[in-house]
Design a protein around this motif. Structure first.
Motif, PDB file in Angstrom:
ATOM      1  N   GLY A  46       0.806  -1.212   0.000  1.00  0.00           N
ATOM      2  CA  GLY A  46       0.000   0.000   0.000  1.00  0.00           C
ATOM      3  C   GLY A  46       0.835   1.257   0.000  1.00  0.00           C
ATOM      4  N   ALA A  47       0.351   2.261  -0.716  1.00  0.00           N
ATOM      5  CA  ALA A  47       1.019   3.559  -0.761  1.00  0.00           C
ATOM      6  C   ALA A  47       0.814   4.267   0.570  1.00  0.00           C
ATOM      7  CB  ALA A  47       0.468   4.393  -1.902  1.00  0.00           C
ATOM      8  N   TYR A  48       1.893   4.835   1.103  1.00  0.00           N
ATOM      9  CA  TYR A  48       1.799   5.536   2.380  1.00  0.00           C
ATOM     10  C   TYR A  48       2.023   7.022   2.179  1.00  0.00           C
ATOM     11  CZ  TYR A  48       6.918   5.815   2.433  1.00  0.00           C
ATOM     12  OH  TYR A  48       8.221   6.080   2.129  1.00  0.00           O
ATOM     13  N   THR A  49       1.486   7.793   3.119  1.00  0.00           N
ATOM     14  CA  THR A  49       1.794   9.214   3.194  1.00  0.00           C
ATOM     15  C   THR A  49       2.486   9.440   4.524  1.00  0.00           C
ATOM     16  OG1 THR A  49      -0.369   9.708   4.146  1.00  0.00           O
ATOM     17  CG2 THR A  49      -0.159   9.930   1.762  1.00  0.00           C
ATOM     18  N   GLN A  50       3.333  10.450   4.549  1.00  0.00           N
ATOM     19  CA  GLN A  50       4.090  10.724   5.761  1.00  0.00           C
ATOM     20  C   GLN A  50       4.003  12.207   6.066  1.00  0.00           C
ATOM     21  OE1 GLN A  50       8.197   9.541   5.529  1.00  0.00           O
ATOM     22  NE2 GLN A  50       8.572   9.934   7.676  1.00  0.00           N
ATOM     23  N   LYS A  51       3.547  12.522   7.283  1.00  0.00           N
ATOM     24  CA  LYS A  51       3.507  13.905   7.756  1.00  0.00           C
ATOM     25  C   LYS A  51       4.351  13.947   9.009  1.00  0.00           C
ATOM     26  CE  LYS A  51       0.446  17.676   8.896  1.00  0.00           C
ATOM     27  NZ  LYS A  51      -0.932  18.111   9.097  1.00  0.00           N
ATOM     28  N   GLY A  52       5.499  14.586   8.940  1.00  0.00           N
ATOM     29  CA  GLY A  52       6.463  14.526  10.030  1.00  0.00           C
ATOM     30  C   GLY A  52       7.010  13.118  10.078  1.00  0.00           C
ATOM     31  N   ARG A  53       6.841  12.463  11.216  1.00  0.00           N
ATOM     32  CA  ARG A  53       7.224  11.054  11.313  1.00  0.00           C
ATOM     33  C   ARG A  53       6.029  10.118  11.231  1.00  0.00           C
ATOM     34  NH1 ARG A  53      11.987   9.784  15.609  1.00  0.00           N
ATOM     35  NH2 ARG A  53      13.672  10.630  14.371  1.00  0.00           N
ATOM     36  N   ALA A  54       4.821  10.659  11.224  1.00  0.00           N
ATOM     37  CA  ALA A  54       3.615   9.828  11.242  1.00  0.00           C
ATOM     38  C   ALA A  54       3.331   9.272   9.850  1.00  0.00           C
ATOM     39  CB  ALA A  54       2.426  10.644  11.715  1.00  0.00           C
ATOM     40  N   TYR A  55       3.086   7.962   9.791  1.00  0.00           N
ATOM     41  CA  TYR A  55       2.757   7.281   8.548  1.00  0.00           C
ATOM     42  C   TYR A  55       1.275   6.987   8.511  1.00  0.00           C
ATOM     43  CZ  TYR A  55       7.760   6.358   8.179  1.00  0.00           C
ATOM     44  OH  TYR A  55       9.110   6.487   8.096  1.00  0.00           O
ATOM     45  N   THR A  56       0.711   7.006   7.300  1.00  0.00           N
ATOM     46  CA  THR A  56      -0.691   6.674   7.106  1.00  0.00           C
ATOM     47  C   THR A  56      -0.834   5.901   5.800  1.00  0.00           C
ATOM     48  OG1 THR A  56      -1.356   8.717   8.209  1.00  0.00           O
ATOM     49  CG2 THR A  56      -3.036   7.593   6.923  1.00  0.00           C
ATOM     50  N   VAL A  57      -1.577   4.803   5.851  1.00  0.00           N
ATOM     51  CA  VAL A  57      -1.976   4.069   4.650  1.00  0.00           C
ATOM     52  C   VAL A  57      -3.492   4.045   4.671  1.00  0.00           C
ATOM     53  CG1 VAL A  57      -1.950   1.859   3.441  1.00  0.00           C
ATOM     54  CG2 VAL A  57       0.092   2.630   4.648  1.00  0.00           C
ATOM     55  N   ASN A  58      -4.115   4.590   3.620  1.00  0.00           N
ATOM     56  CA  ASN A  58      -5.573   4.648   3.571  1.00  0.00           C
ATOM     57  C   ASN A  58      -6.189   3.579   2.685  1.00  0.00           C
ATOM     58  OD1 ASN A  58      -5.960   6.878   5.298  1.00  0.00           O
ATOM     59  ND2 ASN A  58      -5.344   8.247   3.654  1.00  0.00           N
ATOM     60  N   ASP A  59      -5.489   3.160   1.646  1.00  0.00           N
ATOM     61  CA  ASP A  59      -6.090   2.284   0.656  1.00  0.00           C
ATOM     62  C   ASP A  59      -5.093   1.242   0.168  1.00  0.00           C
ATOM     63  OD1 ASP A  59      -8.125   1.395  -0.931  1.00  0.00           O
ATOM     64  OD2 ASP A  59      -7.739   2.810  -2.556  1.00  0.00           O
ATOM     65  N   GLY A  60      -4.539   0.467   1.093  1.00  0.00           N
ATOM     66  CA  GLY A  60      -3.618  -0.589   0.705  1.00  0.00           C
ATOM     67  C   GLY A  60      -4.376  -1.857   0.346  1.00  0.00           C
ATOM     68  N   HIS A  61      -3.704  -2.785  -0.304  1.00  0.00           N
ATOM     69  CA  HIS A  61      -4.307  -4.066  -0.673  1.00  0.00           C
ATOM     70  C   HIS A  61      -3.582  -5.183   0.050  1.00  0.00           C
ATOM     71  CE1 HIS A  61      -6.696  -2.189  -3.807  1.00  0.00           C
ATOM     72  NE2 HIS A  61      -5.618  -1.497  -4.132  1.00  0.00           N
ATOM     73  N   PHE A  62      -4.325  -6.221   0.419  1.00  0.00           N
ATOM     74  CA  PHE A  62      -3.707  -7.358   1.086  1.00  0.00           C
ATOM     75  C   PHE A  62      -4.270  -8.659   0.545  1.00  0.00           C
ATOM     76  CE2 PHE A  62      -7.487  -7.001   3.711  1.00  0.00           C
ATOM     77  CZ  PHE A  62      -7.808  -8.317   3.978  1.00  0.00           C
ATOM     78  N   GLU A  63      -3.515  -9.718   0.784  1.00  0.00           N
ATOM     79  CA  GLU A  63      -3.935 -11.072   0.453  1.00  0.00           C
ATOM     80  C   GLU A  63      -3.580 -11.956   1.642  1.00  0.00           C
ATOM     81  OE1 GLU A  63      -2.076 -14.147  -2.543  1.00  0.00           O
ATOM     82  OE2 GLU A  63      -3.341 -12.693  -3.611  1.00  0.00           O
TER      83      GLU A  63
END
Length: 140
Positions: A98-115
């Protein structure tokens, strides 16, 4: 007399320099949103400071304690991870991307895919055991 004044001062300086945050460890929540509507949630600690991984991948990763201690590898703006998942007495292999966004040190993944592939006690995939869906990852 001068010796006794400088030793406590040096000890005090060393104590103060040792008092700092715990290397960016924060609490994160991960949710697996299965295509069939089920949701699996776990909360764990994430070391937001990147570490170098040299065994199989020569790059950066972050360490997390969610779902049995995972390393999220950072590749081209994405988190990639694979590992074991044990839930409700079942054992399986989990693959996250999943694509992540980073603000400061905080990571966020909103729409990743898993199996997720559930396995039997011998490690063989169970019939109709491949589950897919989306996953989210955010700081609490």
């Amino acid at each position: 007399m001068f010796k006794f004044g400088i030793i406590p001062f040096i000890a005090f300086c060393l104590f103060i320099s040792g008092c700092h945050k715990e290397n960016g460890k924060r609490e994160y929540e991960i949710q697996l949103l299965f295509d069939n509507g089920d949701i699996l949630t776990d909360i764990g600690t994430v070391t937001e400071k990147e570490s170098k991984v040299k065994n199989y991948y020569n790059g950066n990763a972050i360490y997390t304690t969610v779902f049995n201690d995972y390393f999220f590898l950072k590749v081209n703006g994405k988190f990639i991870c694979s590992g074991d998942l044990i839930a409700d007495g079942k054992h399986g292999d989990l693959y996250l991307d999943g694509a992540y966004t980073q603000k400061g040190r905080a990571y966020t993944v909103n729409d990743g895919h898993f199996e997720l592939i559930w396995r039997d006690v011998y490690g063989e995939p169970l019939t109709n055991s491949v589950l897919t869906g989306k996953w989210t990852f955010k700081r609490k």
